[in-house]
Write a protein that holds these residues in place. Structure first.
Motif, PDB file in Angstrom:
ATOM      1  N   GLY A   1       0.822  -1.209   0.000  1.00 29.66           N
ATOM      2  CA  GLY A   1       0.000   0.000   0.000  1.00 29.66           C
ATOM      3  C   GLY A   1       0.853   1.255   0.000  1.00 29.66           C
ATOM      4  N   ALA A   2       1.929   1.242   0.805  1.00 31.02           N
ATOM      5  CA  ALA A   2       2.817   2.405   0.903  1.00 31.02           C
ATOM      6  C   ALA A   2       3.495   2.673  -0.439  1.00 31.02           C
ATOM      7  N   ILE A   3       3.942   1.599  -1.111  1.00 27.98           N
ATOM      8  CA  ILE A   3       4.605   1.759  -2.418  1.00 27.98           C
ATOM      9  C   ILE A   3       3.610   2.288  -3.444  1.00 27.98           C
ATOM     10  N   ALA A   4       2.386   1.730  -3.426  1.00 27.69           N
ATOM     11  CA  ALA A   4       1.361   2.156  -4.394  1.00 27.69           C
ATOM     12  C   ALA A   4       1.056   3.641  -4.235  1.00 27.69           C
ATOM     13  N   ALA A   5       0.767   4.068  -2.994  1.00 25.68           N
ATOM     14  CA  ALA A   5       0.392   5.476  -2.778  1.00 25.68           C
ATOM     15  C   ALA A   5       1.595   6.399  -2.932  1.00 25.68           C
ATOM     16  N   GLY A   6       2.781   5.894  -2.556  1.00 29.82           N
ATOM     17  CA  GLY A   6       3.971   6.752  -2.587  1.00 29.82           C
ATOM     18  C   GLY A   6       4.519   6.963  -3.980  1.00 29.82           C
ATOM     19  N   LEU A   7       4.632   5.884  -4.766  1.00 29.72           N
ATOM     20  CA  LEU A   7       5.256   6.001  -6.088  1.00 29.72           C
ATOM     21  C   LEU A   7       4.235   6.283  -7.190  1.00 29.72           C
ATOM     22  N   PHE A   8       3.000   5.764  -6.990  1.00 30.13           N
ATOM     23  CA  PHE A   8       2.009   5.901  -8.070  1.00 30.13           C
ATOM     24  C   PHE A   8       0.803   6.736  -7.635  1.00 30.13           C
ATOM     25  N   GLY A   9       1.000   7.521  -6.559  1.00 34.56           N
ATOM     26  CA  GLY A   9      -0.104   8.319  -6.023  1.00 34.56           C
ATOM     27  C   GLY A   9      -0.708   9.274  -7.030  1.00 34.56           C
ATOM     28  N   LYS A  10       0.158   9.877  -7.860  1.00 33.92           N
ATOM     29  CA  LYS A  10      -0.353  10.849  -8.854  1.00 33.92           C
ATOM     30  C   LYS A  10      -1.229  10.144  -9.891  1.00 33.92           C
ATOM     31  N   LEU A  11      -0.789   8.950 -10.295  1.00 36.71           N
ATOM     32  CA  LEU A  11      -1.570   8.176 -11.272  1.00 36.71           C
ATOM     33  C   LEU A  11      -2.889   7.715 -10.671  1.00 36.71           C
ATOM     34  N   LEU A  12      -2.816   7.230  -9.413  1.00 36.06           N
ATOM     35  CA  LEU A  12      -4.001   6.651  -8.779  1.00 36.06           C
ATOM     36  C   LEU A  12      -5.015   7.718  -8.387  1.00 36.06           C
ATOM     37  N   GLY A  13      -4.515   8.921  -8.077  1.00 38.30           N
ATOM     38  CA  GLY A  13      -5.426   9.964  -7.599  1.00 38.30           C
ATOM     39  C   GLY A  13      -5.731   9.743  -6.129  1.00 38.30           C
ATOM     40  N   ARG A  14      -6.447  10.735  -5.547  1.00 41.08           N
ATOM     41  CA  ARG A  14      -6.694  10.701  -4.103  1.00 41.08           C
ATOM     42  C   ARG A  14      -7.536   9.503  -3.681  1.00 41.08           C
ATOM     43  N   THR A  15      -8.651   9.306  -4.344  1.00 48.06           N
ATOM     44  CA  THR A  15      -9.618   8.302  -3.891  1.00 48.06           C
ATOM     45  C   THR A  15      -9.012   6.907  -3.921  1.00 48.06           C
ATOM     46  N   TRP A  16      -8.352   6.567  -5.049  1.00 50.62           N
ATOM     47  CA  TRP A  16      -7.792   5.221  -5.149  1.00 50.62           C
ATOM     48  C   TRP A  16      -6.604   5.037  -4.207  1.00 50.62           C
ATOM     49  N   SER A  17      -5.868   6.122  -3.963  1.00 48.87           N
ATOM     50  CA  SER A  17      -4.749   6.016  -3.004  1.00 48.87           C
ATOM     51  C   SER A  17      -5.270   5.597  -1.641  1.00 48.87           C
ATOM     52  N   HIS A  18      -6.349   6.271  -1.173  1.00 49.53           N
ATOM     53  CA  HIS A  18      -6.809   5.893   0.170  1.00 49.53           C
ATOM     54  C   HIS A  18      -7.544   4.554   0.160  1.00 49.53           C
ATOM     55  N   ARG A  19      -8.217   4.239  -0.935  1.00 50.12           N
ATOM     56  CA  ARG A  19      -8.902   2.935  -0.994  1.00 50.12           C
ATOM     57  C   ARG A  19      -7.896   1.783  -0.894  1.00 50.12           C
ATOM     58  N   ILE A  20      -6.814   1.888  -1.682  1.00 47.69           N
ATOM     59  CA  ILE A  20      -5.832   0.792  -1.718  1.00 47.69           C
ATOM     60  C   ILE A  20      -5.129   0.646  -0.361  1.00 47.69           C
TER      61      ILE A  20
END
Length: 666
Positions: free
Chosen positions: A17-36
């Motif tokens: 989760g940390a890697i997803a939100a940290g490295l791909f946070g811009k791609l995922l956007g806010r909502t998907w960052s917190h969901r994941i």
């Protein structure tokens, strides 16, 4: 899925989760960052529950997962030790972390660093899980340093605020002092035992009980030296006097962090570590006395500082320091299970109090000064009732979770016969009154009495926003916060009421910890506690006749009288005893001393080294001096290089006659 895979899932899910939100946070956007990130911390919590059930059925695990490095005969491994102590910590860490993740959606919704924040808190959860699941000192040290690093990133999350940068630097440097002791302790373990594996070290500890430590110039007992060095690490992490100075300043980070770092996880790492090292500490009464006295000083004197704070989060921060002192005192009294029990109950009600404080801060438009609040009860019913539950648990009201653990600590200390136990008993009993007084001072000032908001505020900001006015505008009314904020409050309030009542019997007297905690026969406090215990209900009824209960009542009553009925009294006391107020306001001058002695001393030493070492010695003597010498030598030689032929002829004749003279003589 087999259990070994589940063990890996627990720490790795938050890491993903940390890697997803940290490295791909811009791609995922806010909502998907917190969901994941929330989903993966949820997975980690669910896996912890499954492992808990498995461990309760009698299955434990201790073994390597991965060999990281082999050097000579020593191999450094990543390994898991899954027993009852570990699994309880895993449940606390993952549950509180899950609550904080959900709460963050509401608290940080306007913040530009939203994805980065989720990445950090997930990374923090991973680090903490690696620390508690470790089966060897190397992995423990990895988790120990990783939580330190992530806390540094989180405290300084708003990196444009000078106060936040100062606070995270302070936290980092104070923790380095503790970690230096911790690392020396681990080095001593490796040097003496030849292994970093817990099981091997604990099995052989008895053989070294009377050895002298291989430290030049001192004749200390080996295990005393190891234990005190390891405990210095705990003093940094768990903010014990005198390494406590970083914790109040760390309130500069966003409120969800205060709940995560300072309630349930990072600060309890030191307490957990000492409980895990019980087979070593039990062999050294001197180390236990040291632990108890340090804890007692922290429990009482940090409580005094809570009385004069006006920042809502700092009051809660000082109460954390004081409660950590209580846990440390219990460790010193050999009541490890009581310390860990208080760690667990405290995690719930302190996370609740921090998140409730955050809820108030949101409603007050980021004004944190309790002098600008009052009468919030009718505007924020959920925050009010959950805060009341948290405060009642904190002061040790019978039937609430905090009562069972706090009362057991006071009892355990009264039964201890180690040097320093008399002072520790006085400190923990006096601390009951102090805790009740400052907790309810905050509670009354925030939720009851006259409404003081919407006027010209004198406060400061928790958010890194550049608005000129914080707090409610005149005429504005606060309102209850959204469900993402109140749901975690309700879910934390439930264990804050019930968990002590349910868990006390199995955890303290039902042999819940089994082999995870070791107590020597000559430390009978836990045994005597067991004999006095006749059930959770009877314990609560009996408490109504004891001194700590009436001290708590007196604390609540006096804070009500002082701040609700006669606010002129505290003002008069402050004027009359201004020197005591100044001493408390300056936090016993510890920060001043550190700034002057350590920071100032380091700057002074650097300046002296620069002026003398750099400017005079290196630049002046070596660099410029050698250049001057070459210049002088060249100047002399230049006198001979005139360019006239007859000068050169003269020197040639002189040289030839010199050679002939030499030849004739020899």
């Amino acid at each position: 899925m087999d259990m070994h895979t589940l063990y890996l899932v627990v720490p790795l899910a938050p890491l993903v989760g940390a890697i997803a939100a940290g490295l791909f946070g811009k791609l995922l956007g806010r909502t998907w960052s917190h969901r994941i990130t929330i989903a993966l911390v949820g997975v980690s919590f669910a896996a912890s529950v499954a492992i808990f059930q498995d461990v309760m059925a009698g299955h434990t695990f201790n073994g390597p997962v991965y060999t990281w490095l082999t050097s000579g005969d020593t191999s450094f491994q990543v390994g898991f030790l899954i027993d009852r102590l570990t699994v309880m910590m895993m449940l606390v860490v993952t549950f509180v972390s899950l609550m904080v993740h959900i709460y963050t959606i509401g608290y940080m919704q306007e913040d530009p660093g939203y994805q980065r924040f989720f990445s950090y808190i997930s990374l923090f959860t991973f680090s903490m899980l690696m620390l508690v699941m470790a089966n060897n000192f190397m992995q423990l040290f990895f988790g120990w340093e990783a939580v330190g690093l992530v806390s540094y990133l989180l405290i300084g999350f708003w990196y444009t605020k000078p106060t936040a940068i100062y606070a995270n630097l302070k936290a980092f440097l104070v923790n380095r002092v503790g970690d230096f002791g911790f690392l020396l302790g681990i080095a001593l373990v490796l040097m003496v035992f030849g292994t970093l594996d817990y099981a091997s070290v604990f099995a052989n500890a008895q053989n070294y009980a009377n050895d002298i430590a291989p430290i030049p110039g001192v004749s200390w007992n080996l295990l005393t030296a190891i234990c005190i060095l390891l405990f210095i690490g705990a003093m940094g992490k768990s903010a014990q006097f005198p390494l406590h100075v970083w914790l109040p300043d760390s309130m500069e980070g966003p409120t969800p962090i205060s709940a995560l770092i300072h309630a349930a996880t990072m600060v309890t790492a030191g307490i957990f570590m000492v409980a895990r090292m019980s087979p070593l500490f039990e062999l050294s009464d001197m180390a236990l006395s040291f632990v108890m006295v340090i804890g007692a000083i922290t429990a009482l004197f940090m409580g005094f500082l809570g009385i004069i704070q006006n920042d809502i989060k700092r009051v809660v921060a000082y109460s954390t320091l004081s409660q950590l002192g209580y846990m440390t005192v219990a460790l010193g009294a050999s009541a490890y299970s009581v310390a860990v029990f208080h760690l667990m109950t405290h995690a719930f009600f302190k996370a609740l109090l921090f998140l409730a404080a955050g809820s108030v801060i949101i409603a007050m438009h980021h004004d944190q000064d309790i002098r600008n609040m009052g009468g919030l009860k009718k505007y924020m019913p959920i925050t009010w009732i959950t805060s009341l539950i948290g405060s009642l648990a904190l002061i040790g009201t019978p039937f609430f979770s905090g009562f069972y653990s706090k009362d057991s600590i006071i009892e355990a200390v009264s039964l201890s016969h180690l040097p320093g136990s008399g002072f520790a008993y006085f400190a923990v009993v006096a601390g009951v009154f102090v805790t009740a007084f400052y907790s309810f001072r905050m509670y009354f000032l925030v939720f009851h009495g006259e409404e003081r908001f919407g006027k010209e505020a004198h406060g400061h900001d928790d958010h890194g926003h550049d608005e000129h006015h914080h707090g409610l505008a005149p005429g504005q009314k606060p309102h209850e916060t959204s469900w993402v904020v109140t749901l975690p409050l309700i879910l934390l309030a439930i264990p804050s009421v019930l968990i002590g009542y349910i868990a006390i019997e199995p955890m303290l007297f039902g042999g819940y910890f089994g082999d995870a905690v070791f107590i020597a026969e000559h430390h009978p406090a836990m045994h005597e506690l067991h004999e006095e215990f006749h059930g959770a209900f009877a314990m609560a009824l009996h408490a109504l006749t004891t001194l700590p209960f009436w001290l708590a009542v007196a604390g609540v009553a006096s804070s009500w009288y002082f701040y609700m009925k006669k606010p002129s009294i505290p003002a008069a006391i402050q004027k009359k005893f201004s020197f005591i107020y100044t001493l408390l306001d300056q936090k016993y001058y510890f920060d001043r001393f550190n700034d002057w002695f350590f920071a100032g001393g380091a700057r002074g030493a650097s300046r002296a080294l620069w002026k003398f070492g750099d400017v005079k010695l290196i630049d002046g003597f070596f660099v410029n001096g050698s250049a001057k010498m070459v210049g002088m030598f060249s100047g002399v030689l230049r006198g001979f290089q005139t360019g006239y032929v007859y000068h050169y002829a003269f020197w040639m004749i002189l040289g030839v006659s010199l050679l002939l003279t030499v030849r004739t003589w020899f």
